[in-house]
Write an enzyme that holds these catalytic residues in place. Structure first.
Site: not given
Ligand code: UD1
Length: 421
Positions: A22-23, A92, A116, A121-122, A305, A397
């Protein structure tokens, strides 16, 4: 709304094939916005998140054709580069359209995804990176409004946290940026490397895939390509744990063993026997399960995950296990439900302390998020009596026919559709 009714107590035995990731599919689908030619994606799993993104892309003007596990996407033009709240709020990952829309059409308006279940998740790092590339980005009425009238410019971007979708979004944006873009502290997840390889197949110039330094040389256009999706490491890992917990013997085909090292180390520590067999991986569960400690981290660390599923396994291990969640701040939603089955779990901030019990008891449960749902199903497989997991739309999902695959391995599960809910 559907629910799963599970009669626990059966060993899982047999063969199962892992579906596409999926990802990996979601960011590549967003990549289809970068070309007017056809992008064909194969080995696409049948998942609600993919249908959700297909809906958003169709809304934007992308021609989407789905045939079995093939998805063909073509974006001759986009009428209005706007991703509305109603479509973004359910998933998201919709934020992934921001980079490519801005890169190709020079402007985009995408709803802020909001919080969420598993944490705030910013997306600040996505926005900061686009600004570094010369975009004007404003937050207005819950929307991210981005513009780069003369096109994005290559830039040096350092990510404070190696965000997965952040790295992908910026890579997608940088494909057409003039000059060179360097992303430092890029996410190392296999799905990020997959996206880089896929975009290169379409004509992009990205080097450093799979490392923390991505270099993207801007190009003028992308062309048609056909790309096969890598297998889903989280689905594969979930089957590994299912076999281990039920003292089963399962051959997992199409298993991305190279992407599962952190999990394999922990399962072996817990006593599970894991061997490669041809292109598959055999997982043999051993009793008693030994308790293990773990800490979630960005790849190649233990994946967040897989945390909930591993916790389900630890509830019946012989001893004490400490699981520390360092990636998301609120990812213990499954604890309350596991406790309802008799699990002994204490939560202290970002750590969960699990004292193994001799048996879990079936109970009515509520799924709260995608991976938490999987952990409840796993617990149901080993619990005495009947477990009912409701709100399994979360499961749909991200898992392609999970219960059907488990049933083939000997689990007793029924999907019940409640008309009145
Ligand atoms: C992706 C995966 C999700 C997985 C996660 C972590 C997809 C679609 N989803 O989610 O399944 O659980 O990686 O492996 O691929 N953060 C910030 N600022 C930002 C972005 C992120 O502070 O702008 C922080 C988040 O709050 C979190 C960390 O970075 O603590 C990791 O999040 P991130 O890698 O961005 O997760 P996703 O990409 O949303």
């Amino acid at each position: 709304m559907d629910r799963l009714v599970i009669e626990g107590g059966n060993r899982l035995v047999g063969e199962v094939t892992v579906s596409g990731a999926k990802n990996a599919v979601l960011p590549l689908m967003a990549g289809a916005l970068l070309t007017g030619e056809e992008l064909t994606i194969t080995n696409v799993p049948a998942l609600r998140d993919i249908r959700t993104l297909s809906g958003l892309l169709t809304h934007l003007g992308v021609e989407v054709k789905a045939e079995g596990d093939r998805l063909c996407l073509r974006t001759p033009a986009v009428a209005e580069p706007v991703a509305p709240y109603e479509m973004v709020k359910t998933m998201r990952a919709s934020i992934l359209v921001l980079g490519p829309l801005l890169g190709r059409f020079k402007r985009a308006k995408v709803s802020l995804p909001g919080g969420c279940a598993i944490g705030a998740r910013p997306v600040n790092l996505h926005i900061d990176g686009l600004r570094r590339m010369g975009a004007t980005v404003e937050i207005e009425h819950g929307y991210i409004k981005a513009e780069a009238p003369t096109g994005l410019k290559g830039a040096k971007i350092y990510l404070e946290v190696p965000t997965v979708t952040g790295t992908e979004n910026l890579m997608l944006a940088a494909v057409f940026a003039s000059g060179e873009t360097v992303i430092e502290n890029a996410a190392l997840e296999p799905e990020v490397a997959f996206l880089a390889h896929a975009l290169n197949k379409m004509g992009a110039k990205i080097s450093g895939a799979g490392t923390e330094r991505l270099v993207i040389e801007g190009v003028d256009g992308l062309h048609a390509a056909e790309v096969e999706v890598i297998p889903d490491r989280v689905e594969a890992g979930t089957f590994m744990i299912a076999s281990a917990m039920t003292v089963g013997n399962v051959l997992i085909k199409n298993c991305p063993m190279d992407h599962l090292e952190a999990l394999v180390v922990k399962l072996r520590e817990a006593g599970t026997v894991i061997t490669t067999e041809g292109s598959g991986v055999r997982v043999v569960g051993k009793w008693p399960i030994r308790s293990v400690d773990l800490k979630t981290m960005a790849y190649p660390g233990f994946p967040t995950d897989m945390q909930a599923q591993m916790m389900a396994m630890m509830t019946i291990a012989g001893g004490l296990s400490v699981i520390r969640e360092t990636v998301f701040e609120n990812r213990f939603m499954h604890v309350g439900e596991l406790r309802r089955m008799g699990a002994n779990i204490a939560v202290d901030g970002r750590s969960a302390i699990i004292r193994g019990v001799s048996t879990l008891g079936g109970a009515p449960l509520m799924a709260t998020d995608l991976r938490a749902s999987a952990s409840l199903v796993l617990a149901g497989l080993v619990a005495a009596g009947r477990t009912e997991v409701s709100r399994i739309y979360h499961l749909d999902r991200g898992y392609d026919g999970l219960e059907k695959k488990l049933i083939k391995l000997g689990a007793v599960i029924k999907r019940v559709h409640d008309k009145n809910e």
